[in-house]
Design a protein around this motif. Structure first.
Motif, PDB file in Angstrom:
ATOM      1  N   ALA A 202      28.907  24.605  10.467  1.00  0.00           N
ATOM      2  CA  ALA A 202      29.897  25.348  11.260  1.00  0.00           C
ATOM      3  C   ALA A 202      31.281  24.738  11.207  1.00  0.00           C
TER       4      ALA A 202
ATOM      5  N   ASP B 226      27.607  32.848  17.017  1.00  0.00           N
ATOM      6  CA  ASP B 226      26.869  32.867  15.752  1.00  0.00           C
ATOM      7  C   ASP B 226      26.188  31.534  15.459  1.00  0.00           C
ATOM      8  N   ASN B 227      26.759  30.435  15.935  1.00  0.00           N
ATOM      9  CA  ASN B 227      26.302  29.111  15.496  1.00  0.00           C
ATOM     10  C   ASN B 227      25.637  28.267  16.574  1.00  0.00           C
TER      11      ASN B 227
ATOM     12  N   GLY C 213      38.283  25.338  16.753  1.00  0.00           N
ATOM     13  CA  GLY C 213      38.827  26.674  16.543  1.00  0.00           C
ATOM     14  C   GLY C 213      40.322  26.718  16.780  1.00  0.00           C
TER      15      GLY C 213
ATOM     16  N   THR D 260      33.228  34.384  18.940  1.00  0.00           N
ATOM     17  CA  THR D 260      32.276  34.935  17.967  1.00  0.00           C
ATOM     18  C   THR D 260      31.641  33.823  17.148  1.00  0.00           C
ATOM     19  N   ARG D 261      32.447  32.865  16.733  1.00  0.00           N
ATOM     20  CA  ARG D 261      31.934  31.717  15.966  1.00  0.00           C
ATOM     21  C   ARG D 261      30.927  30.934  16.792  1.00  0.00           C
TER      22      ARG D 261
ATOM     23  N   PHE E 249      33.623  24.021  19.716  1.00  0.00           N
ATOM     24  CA  PHE E 249      34.078  25.318  19.245  1.00  0.00           C
ATOM     25  C   PHE E 249      35.504  25.611  19.704  1.00  0.00           C
TER      26      PHE E 249
ATOM     27  N   TYR F 168      36.161  33.460  10.181  1.00  0.00           N
ATOM     28  CA  TYR F 168      36.485  33.990  11.512  1.00  0.00           C
ATOM     29  C   TYR F 168      37.997  34.112  11.727  1.00  0.00           C
TER      30      TYR F 168
ATOM     31  N   SER G  50      37.848  35.225  18.181  1.00  0.00           N
ATOM     32  CA  SER G  50      37.210  34.724  16.965  1.00  0.00           C
ATOM     33  C   SER G  50      36.443  33.434  17.246  1.00  0.00           C
TER      34      SER G  50
ATOM     35  N   THR H  40      36.203  27.604   9.530  1.00  0.00           N
ATOM     36  CA  THR H  40      36.460  28.786  10.363  1.00  0.00           C
ATOM     37  C   THR H  40      37.048  29.931   9.543  1.00  0.00           C
TER      38      THR H  40
END
Length: 285
Positions: free
Chosen positions: A236, A188-189, A172, A184-185, A168, A242, A181, A239
């Motif tokens: 996922a 969520d995943n 990201g 948050t990603r 991530f 996000y 962000s 992005t």
């Protein structure tokens, strides 16, 4: 064009990988049998494959022996880009995302390097002494319990605490997410991906630790990772939902909804005021 961009990305990574796979003359190959559960007994002769196949396999094994770390990293990156390209091709309406492909390549290279140094430590620490003591009926031998311990150490130790944080963070960052962000990603995943991860990788890694010889374990995982990268990329990989632009769009949408609600409320209040000033029989038709 979408297809040409995708082909260009795969071609570039593949060419970079082939730099490490220097051609050499190979007259035969084989994986020698070892008297333990941790090796496969595979015999092969040059008659079973064409000379081209023999040369490629032999060259790969030679460069893997001479330069194990960069070879494993480039193998992982190449297959990761291919897996992501397959995932991106599921949506022909969107343009091929080269930054997304780059993020998968970089992440996979980093993770293969981590595995290169972590696996010997796991193998040395887990050799069946923990799970094997509960096998009162002697259902499995020590090498099988060792393979299971090593698998669980990887899946319950490395994956949740190193693999996904790195995934991530790196993907990201490469795709331009802010820290908030990216967090948050991840929230969520993480749990949905972790569930898929355990179902997919526990059987694969049990085979890896139990049956694949040491120098071919990470290339084996990279090949299996082609399918996993497709799953990961679909679930996922993107992005876009996000990004700061998406956050601004969502905020603008929410503001517009609030304004619309306020206008409706104001219109209702104005109507009541106007109606209250009319005679009682003026509102009947």
């Amino acid at each position: 064009m979408r297809l040409s961009n995708m082909q260009r990305s795969i071609w570039c990574v593949t060419v970079a990988s082939l730099v490490f796979f220097q051609s050499s003359h190979v007259t035969g190959f084989g994986i020698h049998a070892v008297d333990s559960f941790h090796s496969l007994h595979i015999a092969a002769t040059p008659l079973t494959l064409t000379p081209t196949h023999i040369d490629l396999l032999g060259a790969y094994k030679q460069i893997l022996a001479a330069h194990p770390l960069p070879t494993k990293m480039m193998t992982g990156a190449t297959l990761a880009v291919c897996g992501d390209a397959i995932a991106q091709s599921k949506d022909p309406s969107t343009e091929y995302d080269t930054r997304r492909a780059s993020s998968f390549a970089i992440f996979d290279m980093v993770y293969r390097a981590l595995q290169h140094f972590a696996f010997p430590i796991i193998v040395a620490a887990c050799h069946g002494q923990y799970l094997g003591q509960w096998d009162v009926m002697n259902l499995f031998d020590a090498s099988q319990w060792a393979a299971m311990e090593q698998t669980l150490a990887s899946q319950l130790g490395i994956v949740p605490f190193l693999y996904y944080p790195a995934f991530f963070a790196l993907t990201g960052f490469v795709q331009g997410l802010s820290a908030s962000s990216a967090l948050t990603r991840a929230k969520d995943n993480f749990f949905p991906l972790m569930q898929r991860n355990l179902v997919f990788w526990i059987p694969v890694q049990f085979i890896q630790f139990g049956y694949i010889q040491d120098d071919l374990q990470i290339p084996f995982l990279s090949c299996c990772g082609l399918a996993w990268t497709f799953i990961l990329s679909v679930a996922a990989g993107s992005t876009k939902s996000y990004t700061p632009q998406k956050e601004v769009e969502d905020a603008q949408f929410r503001t517009a909804e609030l304004l619309a609600d306020e206008m409706v409320d104001l219109s209702s209040d104005d109507t009541k005021i106007l109606l209250s000033g009319l005679p009682a029989n003026a509102t009947s038709f």
